[in-house]
Design a protein around this motif. Structure first.
Motif, PDB file in Angstrom:
ATOM      1  N   TRP A 182       8.704  19.457  -1.710  1.00  0.00           N
ATOM      2  CA  TRP A 182       9.456  18.219  -1.838  1.00  0.00           C
ATOM      3  C   TRP A 182      10.370  18.304  -3.063  1.00  0.00           C
ATOM      4  CZ3 TRP A 182       9.781  14.517   1.719  1.00  0.00           C
ATOM      5  CH2 TRP A 182       8.770  14.426   2.695  1.00  0.00           C
ATOM      6  N   GLN A 183      11.584  17.754  -2.898  1.00  0.00           N
ATOM      7  CA  GLN A 183      12.530  17.657  -4.001  1.00  0.00           C
ATOM      8  C   GLN A 183      13.049  16.227  -4.068  1.00  0.00           C
ATOM      9  OE1 GLN A 183      15.592  20.868  -4.097  1.00  0.00           O
ATOM     10  NE2 GLN A 183      14.643  21.521  -2.184  1.00  0.00           N
ATOM     11  N   GLU A 184      13.316  15.759  -5.271  1.00  0.00           N
ATOM     12  CA  GLU A 184      13.939  14.456  -5.443  1.00  0.00           C
ATOM     13  C   GLU A 184      15.438  14.663  -5.598  1.00  0.00           C
ATOM     14  OE1 GLU A 184      15.652  10.964  -6.949  1.00  0.00           O
ATOM     15  OE2 GLU A 184      15.491  12.765  -8.183  1.00  0.00           O
ATOM     16  N   VAL A 185      16.214  14.075  -4.698  1.00  0.00           N
ATOM     17  CA  VAL A 185      17.668  14.236  -4.704  1.00  0.00           C
ATOM     18  C   VAL A 185      18.321  12.864  -4.553  1.00  0.00           C
ATOM     19  CG1 VAL A 185      19.674  15.299  -3.584  1.00  0.00           C
ATOM     20  CG2 VAL A 185      17.490  16.538  -3.650  1.00  0.00           C
ATOM     21  N   SER A 186      19.016  12.427  -5.566  1.00  0.00           N
ATOM     22  CA  SER A 186      19.773  11.169  -5.531  1.00  0.00           C
ATOM     23  C   SER A 186      18.919   9.989  -5.070  1.00  0.00           C
ATOM     24  CB  SER A 186      21.008  11.318  -4.625  1.00  0.00           C
ATOM     25  OG  SER A 186      21.909  12.249  -5.160  1.00  0.00           O
ATOM     26  N   GLY A 187      17.713   9.916  -5.574  1.00  0.00           N
ATOM     27  CA  GLY A 187      16.850   8.781  -5.258  1.00  0.00           C
ATOM     28  C   GLY A 187      16.084   8.900  -3.960  1.00  0.00           C
ATOM     29  N   ASN A 188      16.182  10.039  -3.286  1.00  0.00           N
ATOM     30  CA  ASN A 188      15.438  10.289  -2.057  1.00  0.00           C
ATOM     31  C   ASN A 188      14.501  11.472  -2.252  1.00  0.00           C
ATOM     32  OD1 ASN A 188      16.858   8.729   0.455  1.00  0.00           O
ATOM     33  ND2 ASN A 188      18.349   9.239  -1.124  1.00  0.00           N
ATOM     34  N   TRP A 189      13.461  11.513  -1.426  1.00  0.00           N
ATOM     35  CA  TRP A 189      12.592  12.677  -1.382  1.00  0.00           C
ATOM     36  C   TRP A 189      12.958  13.495  -0.150  1.00  0.00           C
ATOM     37  CZ3 TRP A 189       9.751  14.361  -5.282  1.00  0.00           C
ATOM     38  CH2 TRP A 189       9.450  13.456  -6.297  1.00  0.00           C
ATOM     39  N   VAL A 190      13.269  14.776  -0.360  1.00  0.00           N
ATOM     40  CA  VAL A 190      13.746  15.610   0.740  1.00  0.00           C
ATOM     41  C   VAL A 190      12.809  16.797   0.945  1.00  0.00           C
ATOM     42  CG1 VAL A 190      16.125  14.913   0.305  1.00  0.00           C
ATOM     43  CG2 VAL A 190      15.279  17.029  -0.705  1.00  0.00           C
ATOM     44  N   TYR A 191      12.679  17.176   2.207  1.00  0.00           N
ATOM     45  CA  TYR A 191      11.825  18.299   2.611  1.00  0.00           C
ATOM     46  C   TYR A 191      12.637  19.091   3.636  1.00  0.00           C
ATOM     47  CZ  TYR A 191       7.343  20.607   3.729  1.00  0.00           C
ATOM     48  OH  TYR A 191       6.310  21.512   3.889  1.00  0.00           O
ATOM     49  N   ILE A 192      13.205  20.223   3.199  1.00  0.00           N
ATOM     50  CA  ILE A 192      14.210  20.921   3.990  1.00  0.00           C
ATOM     51  C   ILE A 192      13.706  22.291   4.425  1.00  0.00           C
ATOM     52  CG2 ILE A 192      16.619  21.655   4.109  1.00  0.00           C
ATOM     53  CD1 ILE A 192      16.424  18.738   3.481  1.00  0.00           C
ATOM     54  N   PRO A 193      13.603  22.551   5.736  1.00  0.00           N
ATOM     55  CA  PRO A 193      13.243  23.884   6.207  1.00  0.00           C
ATOM     56  C   PRO A 193      14.435  24.830   6.058  1.00  0.00           C
ATOM     57  CG  PRO A 193      13.707  22.465   8.064  1.00  0.00           C
ATOM     58  CD  PRO A 193      13.793  21.593   6.842  1.00  0.00           C
ATOM     59  N   PRO A 194      14.224  26.132   6.190  1.00  0.00           N
ATOM     60  CA  PRO A 194      15.307  27.108   5.968  1.00  0.00           C
ATOM     61  C   PRO A 194      16.519  26.906   6.885  1.00  0.00           C
ATOM     62  CG  PRO A 194      13.179  28.202   5.978  1.00  0.00           C
ATOM     63  CD  PRO A 194      12.929  26.788   6.412  1.00  0.00           C
ATOM     64  N   HIS A 195      16.283  26.627   8.155  1.00  0.00           N
ATOM     65  CA  HIS A 195      17.402  26.484   9.095  1.00  0.00           C
ATOM     66  C   HIS A 195      17.195  25.214   9.930  1.00  0.00           C
ATOM     67  CE1 HIS A 195      18.627  30.544   8.030  1.00  0.00           C
ATOM     68  NE2 HIS A 195      17.396  30.961   8.281  1.00  0.00           N
TER      69      HIS A 195
END
Length: 257
Positions: free
Chosen positions: A3-16
């Motif tokens: 998980w990463q915090e980006v611009s007030g959101n929590w994001v969970y990004i797979p490779p593709h």
């Protein structure tokens, strides 16, 4: 993936990633969706969906919350593309909401021009403030002042009936959910978009989407009490796993069950 915090959101990004999911949780568990809905959201991420979960604090002004979470989502998309974390210029976007999160997605789709491939609306409820917030009427010291959500339940239904623009929808309710109002919403959306709205009733309750991660350690000697504990855990996960399966099949009908 983490998980990463980006611009007030929590994001969970797979490779593709093959699509983007904008997730909004329930009123009192939405402040940390990466924790309260971790099992569901990380499972979606493991299946190739980029998850952007927007936390919010509940207030009486639901229109303002909807505007704010949409702004945060759009700002995060821009930042992820600027940093080349999302490399493809176009990915279909789906909204997934639980409880109040469903109402917010409905307001977003009714009040603002958004591009959504579809919405999944789980355990929708549209109660008046006096029914949704304990003791709210005690805050009403002036008899002429009405404590109510903006928009009110009636106004919300009118906005959806007139302006909701997301055509493809999955509505999910649970058999033991005593505060669910999915049935009247189903009628409303099916009138607006015939043959584009799917409604399902699953075994579970209002908290099923949280998929609580229950740890149960058996004693040195497996006892009847341990057996009951394992059975409870299996039943809870059976309901949760059914929800995960339904969501994934709807997102990608061509995938294997």
């Amino acid at each position: 993936m983490n998980w990463q915090e980006v611009s007030g959101n929590w994001v969970y990004i797979p490779p593709h990633p093959k699509a983007i999911i904008h997730f909004l949780g329930g009123a009192f568990v939405a402040t940390a969706p990466q924790v309260t809905y971790r099992l569901l959201l990380e499972h979606l991420g493991s299946q190739g969906y980029a998850v952007i979960a927007t936390p919010f604090v509940n207030t009486l002004d639901h229109s303002a919350i909807a505007k704010d979470v949409l702004y945060k989502f759009d700002r995060t998309i821009d930042e992820l593309r600027t940093k080349s974390i999302l490399k493809r210029r176009y990915l279909p976007t789906y909204g997934i909401g639980h409880s109040m999160g469903s109402k917010l997605h409905l307001l977003i789709g009714s009040l603002f021009p958004v591009d959504r491939a579809g919405n999944i609306l789980i355990s929708f409820n549209n109660f008046a403030a006096r029914d949704a917030i304990p003791f709210v009427e005690q805050l009403n010291f002036n008899p002429g002042f009405n404590v109510e959500f903006t928009p009110s339940p009636t106004e919300t239904n009118k906005l959806i009936a007139k302006g909701y623009q997301v055509r493809r929808n999955l509505l999910v309710k649970f058999t033991k959910d005593t505060i669910d109002q999915t049935s009247p919403l189903t009628e409303l959306l099916q009138k607006r978009f015939p043959d584009m709205v799917t409604a399902l009733s699953l075994t579970g309750n209002h908290l099923t989407p949280l998929g609580q991660d229950i740890s149960w350690r058996s004693g040195q000697d497996f006892s009847p009490f341990d057996a009951i504990g394992q059975w409870v855990k299996q039943e809870i996960y059976r309901e949760f796993n059914q929800l995960k399966s339904v969501v994934l099949r709807w997102l990608n009908p061509l995938s294997s069950p």
